[in-house]
Design an enzyme around this catalytic site. Structure first.
Site, PDB file in Angstrom:
ATOM      1  N   SER A 121       0.847  -1.189   0.000  1.00 55.10           N
ATOM      2  CA  SER A 121       0.000   0.000   0.000  1.00 55.10           C
ATOM      3  C   SER A 121       0.883   1.239   0.000  1.00 55.10           C
ATOM      4  CB  SER A 121      -0.889   0.005   1.253  1.00 55.10           C
ATOM      5  OG  SER A 121      -1.549   1.246   1.427  1.00 55.10           O
ATOM      6  N   TYR A 134      -3.005  -0.570  10.354  1.00 55.45           N
ATOM      7  CA  TYR A 134      -2.907  -0.828   8.908  1.00 55.45           C
ATOM      8  C   TYR A 134      -1.544  -0.393   8.380  1.00 55.45           C
ATOM      9  CZ  TYR A 134      -4.306  -0.756   3.954  1.00 55.45           C
ATOM     10  OH  TYR A 134      -4.395  -0.987   2.593  1.00 55.45           O
TER      11      TYR A 134
END
Length: 230
Positions: A121, A134
């Site tokens: 990501s 995250y």
């Protein structure tokens, strides 16, 4: 990504925990003449991962390409973060990729051939308030990708990552529906828009093909230029 690989000739086995969603996706792909099936299991359950990977290989053949894409999100300030939620986010993103890769890689080592793609990501490099678990998970997955490449490269196995920017998915629906966030994102991203999910297909095909035979431990950002600009 699955559709792009299937169009390129791969036989696809989708994984998830929602059988209804998997059936719908597989049915849609088959209607287009693509080879697809699914296997329902939790990537954080080591025993189940081992059993299901063995079953998949017995039914469909040895796995040549693995994409570790399981993910979840919990939005909360760090000081309020529930420990169980923290562990769940880390387990799904990092431990899941470790367990499934560990189950698949012995065949790749024996064949001296294999491709593993971990979905990282922009949060593998950048942080935002409220998503510490995250960000920690995606940062960890980036380094796990490089560790796998360092250990398995000698077996002619390439392990790379794709780092998407902001794409409209179920996980980002709340952000997509937030007018203030949309305005900030479009002003921040040089492409001035969200990504479309089919724009991840080319990166997946490249990293799964012989075209990337000397690319290893690399994180390919598909983010509209987000990480390249200030």
């Amino acid at each position: 990504m699955a559709k792009a690989l299937a169009v390129s000739g791969a036989r696809i086995v989708l994984n998830g925990r929602d059988g209804t969603s998997l059936e719908k996706t597989v049915s849609s792909m088959r209607k287009e003449g693509l080879k697809a099936s699914f296997s329902l299991f939790d990537v954080t359950d080591a025993d189940e991962v081992h059993r299901q990977i063995e079953r998949v290989m017995k039914e469909t053949g040895e796995i040549d390409i693995l994409i570790n894409n399981a993910g979840t999100q919990v939005r909360c300030p760090i000081e309020q973060f529930d420990e169980a939620d923290w562990r769940r986010v880390i387990d799904i993103h990092v431990t899941g990729a470790f367990l499934v890769s560990k189950a698949v890689v012995p065949v790749m080592i024996r064949k001296r051939s294999g491709k593993i793609i971990n979905i990282c990501s922009v949060q593998s490099e950048l942080a935002r308030p409220g998503i510490a678990a995250y960000t920690a998970a995606k940062g960890g997955l980036k380094m796990l990708t490089r560790s796998m490449a360092a250990e398995w490269g000698r077996h002619n196995i390439q392990v790379n990552g794709i780092a998407p920017g902001y794409f409209k998915t179920d996980m980002t629906r709340s952000l997509a529906e937030d007018a203030e966030f949309n305005s900030w994102l479009c002003s921040r991203v040089p492409a001035n828009r969200w990504g479309e999910t089919d724009e991840l297909g080319g990166a997946a095909v490249f990293l799964a093909s012989a075209a990337s035979s000397y690319v290893n431990g690399h994180i390919l950002f598909v983010d509209g230029g987000l990480c390249a600009s200030v």
